[in-house]
Enzyme design. Sequence first.
Site, PDB file in Angstrom:
ATOM      1  N   GLU A 131      10.021   0.301  10.419  1.00  0.00           N
ATOM      2  CA  GLU A 131      11.017   1.374  10.232  1.00  0.00           C
ATOM      3  C   GLU A 131      10.301   2.676  10.554  1.00  0.00           C
ATOM      4  OE1 GLU A 131      14.123   1.236   9.511  1.00  0.00           O
ATOM      5  OE2 GLU A 131      14.548  -0.427   8.159  1.00  0.00           O
ATOM      6  N   LYS A 146       0.842  -1.197   0.000  1.00  0.00           N
ATOM      7  CA  LYS A 146       0.000   0.000   0.000  1.00  0.00           C
ATOM      8  C   LYS A 146       0.877   1.247   0.000  1.00  0.00           C
ATOM      9  CE  LYS A 146      -1.859   2.682   3.176  1.00  0.00           C
ATOM     10  NZ  LYS A 146      -1.952   3.938   2.445  1.00  0.00           N
ATOM     11  N   GLU A 193       9.330  14.751  16.352  1.00  0.00           N
ATOM     12  CA  GLU A 193       9.710  14.735  14.943  1.00  0.00           C
ATOM     13  C   GLU A 193       8.873  15.770  14.199  1.00  0.00           C
ATOM     14  OE1 GLU A 193       8.621  11.271  12.573  1.00  0.00           O
ATOM     15  OE2 GLU A 193      10.620  11.306  11.684  1.00  0.00           O
ATOM     16  N   CYS A 202      13.120  10.648   7.391  1.00  0.00           N
ATOM     17  CA  CYS A 202      13.127   9.989   8.707  1.00  0.00           C
ATOM     18  C   CYS A 202      14.457  10.190   9.423  1.00  0.00           C
ATOM     19  CB  CYS A 202      12.848   8.504   8.528  1.00  0.00           C
ATOM     20  SG  CYS A 202      13.968   7.717   7.380  1.00  0.00           S
TER      21      CYS A 202
END
Length: 505
Positions: free
Chosen positions: A268, A192, A403, A303
Amino acid sequence: MEVRDVARTMTRGADAIQFRTSAWIDGAFVAAQDGRTYTSENPATGAPLVEVALCGAADVDRAVAAARRSFETGVWSDLSPSERKRTLLRFADLIDANREELAITETLDSGKPIVDVRALDIPDTAATIRWHAEAIDKLYGQVAPTGPSAVAMIVREPAGVVGAVIPWNYPALMAAWKLGPALATGNSVVIKPAGQTALSLLRMAELAGEAGLPPGVLNVVPGPGEVVGAAIARHPDIDVVAFTGSTEIGRRFLHHSADSNLKRVVLELGGKSPQVVMADAPPLDQIAPKILDAIFWNMGENCSAGSRLIVHRSRQAELVERLVAAATEDWRVGDPMDDETRIGPLVTRGHLERVLGYIEAGRQDGARLVAGGRRVLEGTGGHYLAPTIFDDATNQMRIAREEIFGPVLTVIPFDTEAEAIAIANDTPYGLAASVYTENLRVAHRMARALRAGTVGVNAYSEGDLSTPFGGYKQSGFGGHDKSIHAHDQYTELKTIWIDMTGHES
Ligand code: NAD
């Protein structure tokens, strides 16, 4: 660049491309079972780009059934590694052959600067498929040291049906990081893409079919995360699910696995990565561009972005001065289709607002805004933000803890090596880190002390295809993309024990 120039160039290329917008299931493009679609926008203008199939749980069922069938019939899983390699090398070649179309598609869909997509994303996507394909017929099993009464072979077998759910920041490349090792090891896959960025992967699936990948081995199901992603996470007939995305969503995959069939989950996740500049760092004119690359590249939607700059107080003022000058001179914000642009729009309006919210939090918490901090090129309708630097922050501020996923650098000073290590490691994340020093002993000490999956010395690096990429702490859960270690995630380890006693002739 003037706003009107931006408007003129930003849709260039779109007319020439026939976007693939349906799901790819069992070797063909199909509409969502209930015929619904959603609108994908161009982040450079905020205008609709294309309608994409809005799949649901029934479409995931169709895709998993196709994947299971292809796996059980052995059309792919039972091929010899060298046969799988041949098909995957053709797939990589087709990605290369169509790189301009894929690059334009990726830029229009995601807002990533076309120069980066042309030079890195698409070539690296092909290289990733090629690397895993090349590896697969060079791996041997093991024979255990049993003595003559038995022969014990330790072999790796494909896990079966792999589900993958990926983010929007490197749409084609994140897909390749999953597909390369999962397909090379003989699995069938249901993947996806993120809703914002489905187009490059749908075209890649078609190219895989053209390369000879049998129907059902690769299935692409676009749609909302909470529907399609969750259906993959909960599906009773998926053996492994590999997720790349935020820590918050990744956590849910573990719940879904526990509540369904205990499928293996590899994650991850996010990061808040430190870049540590020691007192004895190399000359600042050499390292400043690397530091800015680490945070502004891909609009900071990365990331492993080096979002916390932890700098020895003796170098702080000079370094920040250089960074501020370079942020405005070298990091041009603009139309991502323009070759001069280094910072394109953020991916959506909602994401831009989220990042602006962090900038406001930084101001209110008392960090000193020394560059950017505001929306630009508003007249285009795109989601542009000036590259932003906060100086004199502390590691307790929100801009240092959470983040942000945007072009926002937070500078935190330190006085001693122990303090630098403590600040760098004081985070729930552990994806990447870097240290700048000319002292070899300090470099080794720091590289061991920093709790991160990848530590760069005098560079901000994710390594290359030969090195694993994964996170410590809440940046990952057993997930390693790239390198031969990535294969372990998609294979089962089997012992075959053959009794050699009896029946003597
Ligand atoms: P996200 O977690 O919001 O979404 C990732 C994927 O999960 C998307 O496909 C999304 O549709 C899907 N999803 C959303 N809600 C879901 C749900 N309830 N159930 C199942 N699936 C769901 O992340 P994002 O905003 O697309 O990407 C940014 C994040 O990805 C950042 O945190 C970034 O650090 C991380 N990331 C990590 C790596 C890595 O290798 N560690 C690489 C790239 C991005």
